[in-house]
Design an enzyme around this catalytic site. Structure first.
Site, PDB file in Angstrom:
ATOM      1  N   GLN A 121       0.822  -1.218   0.000  1.00  0.00           N
ATOM      2  CA  GLN A 121       0.000   0.000   0.000  1.00  0.00           C
ATOM      3  C   GLN A 121       0.856   1.269   0.000  1.00  0.00           C
ATOM      4  O   GLN A 121       0.440   2.306   0.515  1.00  0.00           O
ATOM      5  CB  GLN A 121      -0.940   0.001   1.208  1.00  0.00           C
ATOM      6  N   SER A 122       2.015   1.220  -0.613  1.00  0.00           N
ATOM      7  CA  SER A 122       2.914   2.373  -0.593  1.00  0.00           C
ATOM      8  C   SER A 122       2.316   3.593  -1.299  1.00  0.00           C
ATOM      9  O   SER A 122       1.881   3.512  -2.452  1.00  0.00           O
ATOM     10  CB  SER A 122       4.225   1.981  -1.286  1.00  0.00           C
TER      11      SER A 122
END
Ligand SMILES: *Cc1c(COP(=O)(O)O)cnc(C)c1O
Length: 324
Positions: free
Chosen positions: A77-78
């Site tokens: 989920q960067s």
């Protein structure tokens, strides 16, 4: 605070600067402090966030080096990978990233984040190549990223490698510039509080405000206090970019690791409460991994009297993770 001119480094314009800065009137009244917010969630670039500033210089350097592909790594989920993917789209470069849902050893009580929505959905739209790996340590993830870069090079591409979160000296340089931006937006602050992880945000701001009465406090999303030594290394490398000979050590950085909760990328109850408080008093959204936990820490430290006066909360973005 120094407004000394900074070197002109290769840059691509991605974000709308200066980002807005404004007072939070209801929270100021409730908390008994003069609380302001720096809206790096509103960069106008790829749904906002602090990585846009760094990417102006990282991608400027990539272009200067003739790169055709960019390789990095991060959590699935960067926010960084999403913004990097958008920049690569604009420049016609390939973007590939090695990812893990949780790049650390998970405590047994922890729940896992679903990983196919939020930032991942946007990454797919942007055409980012996400190479998923089972959870493991950061070091293992860095190794996967290096292998990915080598594979791209074997395909004949000129590859630009970017460390996690864009925390190279150029990333820190962008936040050194941001410290000057804030100084031009109003009178000095007693405290600047920001979410902190890979460290170039905190490092650039700390270097920028060194020697002034403004204290920069990083609220960590990772449980390791020794990260300050890496920030010092980064600051020393930044010094060679700007020509400033000062030597930095970990003791120059204020990093608080008390509000991480169960670990990086895992939502905490205090963070969730802080997200609600900001939403219900000021109508502003924070994220579960960084800014929500950072704001939880700010609220707690204010209630203990450890922070006060004129305070700036640096909103680093991360909104898409709310939909993960
Ligand atoms: C990456 C990120 C941070 C941390 O910034 P670093 O420069 O990596 O320390 C904070 N908040 C959000 C929303 C981020 O995406």
């Amino acid at each position: 605070m120094s407004l000394a001119p900074l070197p002109n480094l290769p840059r691509v314009e991605l974000v709308l600067l200066p980002t807005p800065m404004h007072r939070l009137p209801r929270l100021s009244e409730q908390l008994g402090i003069d609380l302001w917010i720096k809206r790096d969630d509103l960069t106008g670039f790829a749904m906002g966030g602090n990585k846009g500033r760094k990417l102006e210089f990282l991608l400027g350097d990539a272009i200067a080096q003739g790169a055709q592909a960019v390789v990095t790594c991060g959590a699935t989920q960067s926010n960084f990978i999403r913004q990097l993917g958008a920049g690569c789209s604009m420049l016609g470069m390939q973007c590939a990233a090695a990812v893990m849902d949780l790049p650390h050893t998970v405590k047994p009580t922890s729940t896992r984040l679903p990983s196919d929505n939020g930032n991942v959905r946007l990454d797919r739209m942007l055409g980012v190549e996400l190479e998923a790996h089972p959870n493991g340590d950061w070091e293992v993830l860095y190794e996967f990223a290096e292998q990915l870069a080598v594979r791209k090079e074997r395909e004949g591409l000129r590859v630009y490698r970017i460390p996690v979160g864009g925390s190279s000296p150029l990333g820190a340089f962008a936040f050194l510039r941001a410290s000057q931006e804030v100084s031009q937006q109003g009178p000095p602050f007693d405290w600047i509080v920001t979410g902190s992880s890979s460290g170039s945000t905190q490092t650039g701001l700390t270097v920028g405000f060194a020697g002034s009465n403004t204290k920069v406090l990083g609220m960590s999303s990772d449980p390791e206090p020794e990260l300050v030594d890496e920030f010092a290394d980064l600051a020393n490398l930044l010094g060679s970019v700007t020509g400033n000979p000062r030597v930095w050590t970990g003791a120059d950085f204020l990093l608080n690791v008390d509000y991480v909760g169960d670990g990086y990328c895992l939502p905490s109850p205090a963070g969730a409460a802080a997200i609600e408080r900001m939403a219900r008093t000021e109508g502003i959204f924070l994220d579960p991994t960084y800014s929500g936990k950072a704001f939880a820490g700010l609220l707690d430290l204010v209630s203990r009297g450890e922070i006060g006066g004129r305070v700036l909360f640096w909103h680093t973005g991360g909104i898409p993770a709310l939909f993960a």
